[in-house]
Scaffold this active site. Structure first.
Site, PDB file in Angstrom:
ATOM      1  N   GLU A   1       0.840  -1.186   0.000  1.00  0.00           N
ATOM      2  CA  GLU A   1       0.000   0.000   0.000  1.00  0.00           C
ATOM      3  C   GLU A   1       0.876   1.236   0.000  1.00  0.00           C
ATOM      4  OE1 GLU A   1      -4.118  -1.257   2.029  1.00  0.00           O
ATOM      5  OE2 GLU A   1      -2.481  -0.836   3.373  1.00  0.00           O
TER       6      GLU A   1
ATOM      7  N   CYS B   1       3.732   8.517   0.971  1.00  0.00           N
ATOM      8  CA  CYS B   1       4.302   7.581   1.941  1.00  0.00           C
ATOM      9  C   CYS B   1       4.523   6.264   1.196  1.00  0.00           C
ATOM     10  CB  CYS B   1       3.333   7.419   3.110  1.00  0.00           C
ATOM     11  SG  CYS B   1       3.884   6.206   4.325  1.00  0.00           S
TER      12      CYS B   1
ATOM     13  N   CYS C   1       6.879  -6.869   6.410  1.00  0.00           N
ATOM     14  CA  CYS C   1       8.027  -6.244   7.084  1.00  0.00           C
ATOM     15  C   CYS C   1       8.722  -7.285   7.949  1.00  0.00           C
ATOM     16  CB  CYS C   1       7.580  -5.058   7.937  1.00  0.00           C
ATOM     17  SG  CYS C   1       8.998  -4.238   8.704  1.00  0.00           S
TER      18      CYS C   1
ATOM     19  N   CYS D   1       7.260  -5.462  14.532  1.00  0.00           N
ATOM     20  CA  CYS D   1       6.902  -4.722  15.746  1.00  0.00           C
ATOM     21  C   CYS D   1       5.542  -5.219  16.263  1.00  0.00           C
ATOM     22  CB  CYS D   1       6.843  -3.225  15.470  1.00  0.00           C
ATOM     23  SG  CYS D   1       8.431  -2.554  14.960  1.00  0.00           S
TER      24      CYS D   1
ATOM     25  N   CYS E   1       2.220  -3.366  15.184  1.00  0.00           N
ATOM     26  CA  CYS E   1       2.064  -2.900  13.802  1.00  0.00           C
ATOM     27  C   CYS E   1       1.402  -3.937  12.898  1.00  0.00           C
ATOM     28  CB  CYS E   1       3.443  -2.539  13.257  1.00  0.00           C
ATOM     29  SG  CYS E   1       3.447  -2.190  11.497  1.00  0.00           S
TER      30      CYS E   1
ATOM     31  N   SER F   1      12.718   5.284  14.312  1.00  0.00           N
ATOM     32  CA  SER F   1      11.497   4.845  14.995  1.00  0.00           C
ATOM     33  C   SER F   1      11.895   4.255  16.337  1.00  0.00           C
ATOM     34  CB  SER F   1      10.773   3.791  14.150  1.00  0.00           C
ATOM     35  OG  SER F   1      10.500   4.312  12.876  1.00  0.00           O
TER      36      SER F   1
ATOM     37  N   ASN G   1      -2.603   4.101  16.304  1.00  0.00           N
ATOM     38  CA  ASN G   1      -3.854   3.738  15.632  1.00  0.00           C
ATOM     39  C   ASN G   1      -4.138   2.275  15.915  1.00  0.00           C
ATOM     40  OD1 ASN G   1      -4.339   6.269  14.208  1.00  0.00           O
ATOM     41  ND2 ASN G   1      -2.361   5.789  13.281  1.00  0.00           N
TER      42      ASN G   1
ATOM     43  N   CYS H   1      -0.443   5.410  10.249  1.00  0.00           N
ATOM     44  CA  CYS H   1       0.757   4.681  10.647  1.00  0.00           C
ATOM     45  C   CYS H   1       0.434   3.349  11.295  1.00  0.00           C
ATOM     46  CB  CYS H   1       1.515   5.504  11.695  1.00  0.00           C
ATOM     47  SG  CYS H   1       2.562   6.694  10.959  1.00  0.00           S
TER      48      CYS H   1
HETATM   49  S1  SF4 Z   1       6.421  -0.331  12.617  1.00  0.00           S
HETATM   50 FE1  SF4 Z   1       7.698  -0.178  10.757  1.00  0.00          FE
HETATM   51  S2  SF4 Z   1       9.500  -1.473  11.261  1.00  0.00           S
HETATM   52 FE2  SF4 Z   1       7.901  -2.040  12.734  1.00  0.00          FE
HETATM   53  S3  SF4 Z   1       6.854  -3.800  11.767  1.00  0.00           S
HETATM   54 FE3  SF4 Z   1       5.716  -1.928  11.193  1.00  0.00          FE
HETATM   55  S4  SF4 Z   1       6.561  -1.355   9.177  1.00  0.00           S
HETATM   56 FE4  SF4 Z   1       8.053  -2.773  10.162  1.00  0.00          FE
END
Ligand code: SF4
Length: 372
Positions: free
Chosen positions: A95, A121, A128, A132, A135, A232, A308, A351
């Site tokens: 995306e 973005c 990924c 995290c 996420c 981050s 979020n 995010c």
């Molecule tokens: S926050 Fe960023 S680094 Fe962490 S899993 Fe999500 S996309 Fe990957």
């Protein structure tokens, strides 16, 4: 999507295309014309390139592809944020998001003007590898690295959605994936975004966001692309960071800070610390104190980001009062701190929300382990 042996044109920079054309017995200057059609005039076929002969247009179409991804969906949020879902050959989904912002400002002679910021973005990977805990993209696991052409194609696709008089003004590498884990592609894509013949966006308007990979941060400092580096951080000490960012188990925060200091000293570019506020977990007074200490060591600005919420994950968005208490603690220590507004929440474009809706489809593609 069928296998296509043609070269993706967005994989080539201007000298690269000039060389390809020369090998095809076409004049090198034609590369500039083609770039003009692709980046300025927003052509999506070779057929549209009317200052090139019919015969050469046909040869170009036989040799190169323009778009390699398929646009599966396009959504617009009530705040104007746009999200485009692309499916790549092989089935990977990414995306990409465009965030519009029209700000009033006054110029030096006192005239009231409007700045039309259009921020793209971009994603650098399918899924990924960092994983995290909070996420949505991390939940997918890592599927594949994107190519330079696929990163550039995202920006071009977004440009095609803009009104003719608007252009992309800012780029953030904050979509799916860890950009510095796809280092060569990220750097080549940044160079293409900066190139006057392509997007011509200043490095100052490009932000590369990383979870903090010290060797890659040091390399980035040396490659001559003076982008803004955003780390981050998301937690102000190693112990808490390891709970929410798996790769933090292998990377101490002191190493990241040393690499960040090197980046600042080498490029002269200020750093930003990104900090997602996870209610009750990293939002206490002691956390604000520790975060301020890190920001001072790095001379970094801090962006506080409202979390979020992602269905099935236990983390919660903090209240406005929590933000109101946290932010001044940093300010009182002399840290430049902003609360970042969440955009596009109603289309899950904010995010940490990317690709969640498509988890089921993406899960059909096997995850590839990628470790440090
Ligand atoms: S926050 Fe960023 S680094 Fe962490 S899993 Fe999500 S996309 Fe990957």
């Amino acid at each position: 999507m069928m296998n296509d042996s043609r070269t993706a044109i967005f994989d080539l920079n201007l000298p690269g295309l000039e060389n390809e054309l020369q090998a095809m017995d076409m004049p090198r200057f034609r590369a500039k014309q083609i770039f003009q059609w692709l980046f300025e005039k927003r052509a999506s076929t070779f057929d549209a390139m009317s200052n090139i002969s019919f015969a050469d247009r046909a040869r170009l179409a036989a040799r190169f592809t323009i778009f390699t991804g398929e646009m599966v969906r396009r959504q617009q949020a009530t705040d104007g944020t746009e999200k485009v879902l692309l499916r790549w050959p092989g089935g990977g989904l990414t995306e990409t998001v465009m965030i519009p912002c029209d700000d009033d400002y006054t110029d030096e002679s006192g005239r009231a003007l409007v700045a039309h910021r259009r921020t793209a973005c971009l994603s650098t990977q399918v899924g990924c590898p960092v994983g995290c805990a909070f996420c949505a993209s991390g939940l997918l696991g890592f599927k594949a690295n994107l190519t330079v052409g696929q990163v550039i194609e995202q920006a071009v696709r977004l440009t095609h959605q803009l009104e003719p008089q608007r252009r992309l003004t800012n780029i953030v590498f904050m979509g799916m994936g860890e950009p510095l884990a796809n280092f060569e592609v990220t750097v080549a894509a940044v160079k293409m975004l900066m190139a006057p013949a392509a997007f011509g966006i200043s490095g100052r308007k490009i932000t590369v966001s990383t979870v903090g990979l010290p060797p890659q941060i040091r390399r980035l400092a040396e490659v001559g692309v003076p982008v803004t580096l955003a780390i981050s951080l998301h937690a102000p000490n190693d112990e808490l960071r390891r709970q929410i960012i798996p790769w933090a188990k292998a990377i101490a925060m002191d190493e990241i800070i040393a690499a960040g200091q090197h980046y600042f000293q080498t490029t002269g570019r200020e750093l930003t610390l990104e900090y997602i506020m996870l209610d009750g977990l990293n939002t206490l007074g002691e956390h604000a104190d520790q975060l301020a200490g890190i920001a001072k060591r790095l001379r970094a600005n801090v962006n506080l980001i409202y979390y979020n919420e992602v269905p099935d994950l236990p983390f919660r968005r903090p209240s406005g009062n929590t933000m109101l208490a946290f932010q001044p603690q940093l300010r009182s220590r002399g840290v430049n701190v902003h609360v970042r507004q969440s955009r596009g929440r109603d289309i899950a474009a904010a995010c940490g929300q990317l690709a969640r809706q498509d988890t089921a489809q993406a899960a059909a593609i096997p995850a590839t382990p990628l470790t440090l």
